[in-house]
Design a protein around this motif. Structure first.
Motif, PDB file in Angstrom:
ATOM      1  N   UNK A   1      49.750  41.259  43.117  1.00  0.00           N
ATOM      2  CA  UNK A   1      48.586  40.451  43.487  1.00  0.00           C
ATOM      3  C   UNK A   1      47.322  41.034  42.864  1.00  0.00           C
ATOM      4  N   UNK A   2      47.156  42.364  42.975  1.00  0.00           N
ATOM      5  CA  UNK A   2      45.960  43.000  42.420  1.00  0.00           C
ATOM      6  C   UNK A   2      45.985  43.032  40.896  1.00  0.00           C
ATOM      7  N   UNK A   3      47.165  43.197  40.301  1.00  0.00           N
ATOM      8  CA  UNK A   3      47.273  43.245  38.850  1.00  0.00           C
ATOM      9  C   UNK A   3      46.987  41.898  38.194  1.00  0.00           C
ATOM     10  N   UNK A   4      47.407  40.820  38.837  1.00  0.00           N
ATOM     11  CA  UNK A   4      47.382  39.509  38.178  1.00  0.00           C
ATOM     12  C   UNK A   4      46.248  38.597  38.623  1.00  0.00           C
ATOM     13  N   UNK A   5      45.546  38.952  39.713  1.00  0.00           N
ATOM     14  CA  UNK A   5      44.510  38.070  40.247  1.00  0.00           C
ATOM     15  C   UNK A   5      43.154  38.781  40.271  1.00  0.00           C
ATOM     16  N   UNK A   6      42.173  38.330  39.500  1.00  0.00           N
ATOM     17  CA  UNK A   6      40.830  38.916  39.616  1.00  0.00           C
ATOM     18  C   UNK A   6      40.307  38.775  41.047  1.00  0.00           C
ATOM     19  N   UNK A   7      39.573  39.786  41.488  1.00  0.00           N
ATOM     20  CA  UNK A   7      38.991  39.743  42.827  1.00  0.00           C
ATOM     21  C   UNK A   7      39.904  40.240  43.923  1.00  0.00           C
ATOM     22  N   UNK A   8      41.103  40.750  43.576  1.00  0.00           N
ATOM     23  CA  UNK A   8      42.037  41.294  44.570  1.00  0.00           C
ATOM     24  C   UNK A   8      42.068  42.814  44.415  1.00  0.00           C
ATOM     25  N   UNK A   9      41.215  43.473  45.170  1.00  0.00           N
ATOM     26  CA  UNK A   9      41.054  44.921  45.070  1.00  0.00           C
ATOM     27  C   UNK A   9      42.075  45.625  45.962  1.00  0.00           C
ATOM     28  N   UNK A  10      42.247  46.917  45.755  1.00  0.00           N
ATOM     29  CA  UNK A  10      43.360  47.619  46.388  1.00  0.00           C
ATOM     30  C   UNK A  10      42.928  48.999  46.856  1.00  0.00           C
TER      31      UNK A  10
END
Length: 420
Positions: free
Chosen positions: A164-173
């Motif tokens: 999710x974080x790798x492929x979607x901008x705005x999904x921080x971890x």
């Protein structure tokens, strides 16, 4: 043995989320700022820390090298020997670099292949093949989120948050190491976490240890999965976070993410059974077993997959109660679902966790026994007789636990699952 350089010729475009923020070991950075390790190909990477695991995941996303990712503690000596015999270079990756062990039977790498180790709930873990594409099940535009990732590296749940974080901008971890698990609410609050995914055991342990600290985390999205999800834990989380979206997900290494429920109720509507929607899994029941046909299945697992999970249809909902090989207890010829009994026990206001099993007994063959953990605020604390009465009012006589033991701590495995 073929060893990859840090910039293989097969480099791909950077993932779309490469500039998303990461917090690893308390240090803010981005996917782009992670070091790119020089990994063997194919490699079974045993990561020393979450940061090393994320670097290996980014290396795979960028270069497509064949990868199995895990922690050293999840791969015993016998499994290492199996991996070496299967052509993997087993590489320990830590701050001091990459330490490879050459395969006993070298082979060419399979480009783009990702391997997952199952949780081992049915015995020894086994390898299931995927690609980054089959692991990436969230594809539409998402509201910006800062996600907590408490899972062990390389597990299916870990890959779900990572992709999710790798492929979607705005999904921080924000990544939590094992030694930070007991204090994760403080870490999450400090770094603005507003979305978190964990097993029911993860959430129960947090509520048990410090519900006040949990309430200070500004969660807008709460996700549960990896174990049977009962109504009690959903209600407890709803009480702490009345405005958050509460979701539970049924997913596995074999069939991927197959069921997603947002209505705050345990189970899913019976009307979903047999529903066919292009690009989405089809869910059916065969006897007492959940069967899934999924576009996100592992390699070689096309068609209906018998999951080994037991279900019950109650009041228009399909409840997943546990594994077929462990959920059913035969008491004098009467079948008892350990999951249903567990749900009754955790429905008691003083009980935060329960484990239900069968114990050999003369004449009956087996009797139902249980372990429980009480909430720290339980007052008065019920005794065994009171819990037995609670169960007797809600269960058939043969399903009532005959022995109930009180534990002082909720047990948890590295996978964040309880031994239930």
């Amino acid at each position: 043995m073929t060893v990859a350089t840090s910039r293989p010729a097969s480099a791909r475009p950077e993932p779309a989320g490469v500039d998303n923020r990461l917090v690893v070991g308390g240090t803010p950075l981005t996917w782009r700022a992670l070091p790119t390790p020089a990994l063997p190909d194919p490699a079974a990477v045993l990561a020393h820390t979450a940061g090393h695991a994320l670097a290996a995941a980014r290396q795979h996303a960028t270069h497509g090298t064949e990868l199995l990712l895990s922690t050293a503690s999840r791969v015993d000596a016998a499994m290492r020997a199996e991996l070496l015999d299967a052509g993997f270079t087993v590489a320990l990756v830590g701050d001091d670099g990459v330490h490879p062990s050459a395969p006993t039977r070298p082979r060419a790498a399979e480009p783009g292949r990702l391997w997952l180790l199952t949780s081992g709930s049915t015995g020894r873990p086994k390898r299931v093949g995927h690609t980054l594409d089959t692991l990436t099940t969230v594809r539409g535009d998402q509201p910006d989120r800062t996600w907590l990732c408490p899972y062990a590296p390389g597990t299916y749940a870990w890959w779900q948050v990572v992709t999710l974080s790798l492929t979607q901008p705005g999904q921080h971890l924000v990544v939590v190491e094992p030694d930070e698990l007991d204090d994760w609410p403080a870490v999450a609050a400090a770094h603005g976490v507003d979305a978190a995914s964990g097993t029911p055991t993860f959430w129960r342990r947090t509520l048990y240890r410090d519900s006040a600290a949990l309430a200070r985390v500004p969660l807008r999205q709460i996700t549960l999965g990896g174990e049977p999800v009962d109504q009690a834990i959903l209600d407890q989380l709803r009480e702490v976070f009345p405005a958050a979206r509460l979701s539970w997900i049924y997913a596995s290494s074999e069939v991927g993410a197959s069921i997603v429920v947002h209505d705050g109720r345990a189970g899913f509507p019976v009307e979903w059974l047999g529903r066919k929607t292009p690009g989405r899994p089809t869910i059916t029941v065969h006897g007492d077993e959940l069967v899934v046909t999924s576009p996100y299945h592992g390699a070689g697992l096309a068609g209906p997959i018998h999951t080994g999970d037991r279900v019950q249809l109650i009041d228009g909902r399909v409840l997943i109660t546990g594994r077929l090989d462990s959920d059913e207890i035969n008491v004098g010829g009467s079948k008892v679902s350990a999951g249903v009994v567990r749900g009754v026990l955790t429905g008691h206001p003083a009980v935060v966790w329960a484990r239900v099993t069968g114990r050999r007994a003369p004449v009956l063959g087996a009797m139902v026994v249980a372990d429980v953990v009480f909430t720290p605020t339980a007052a008065p604390v019920p005794d065994e007789a009171a819990l037995v009465r609670w169960c007797a009012e809600r269960l058939p006589e043969y399903a009532v636990p005959r022995r109930i033991r009180v534990l002082t701590e909720i047990p948890v495995k590295e996978t964040l699952k309880s031994d239930v």
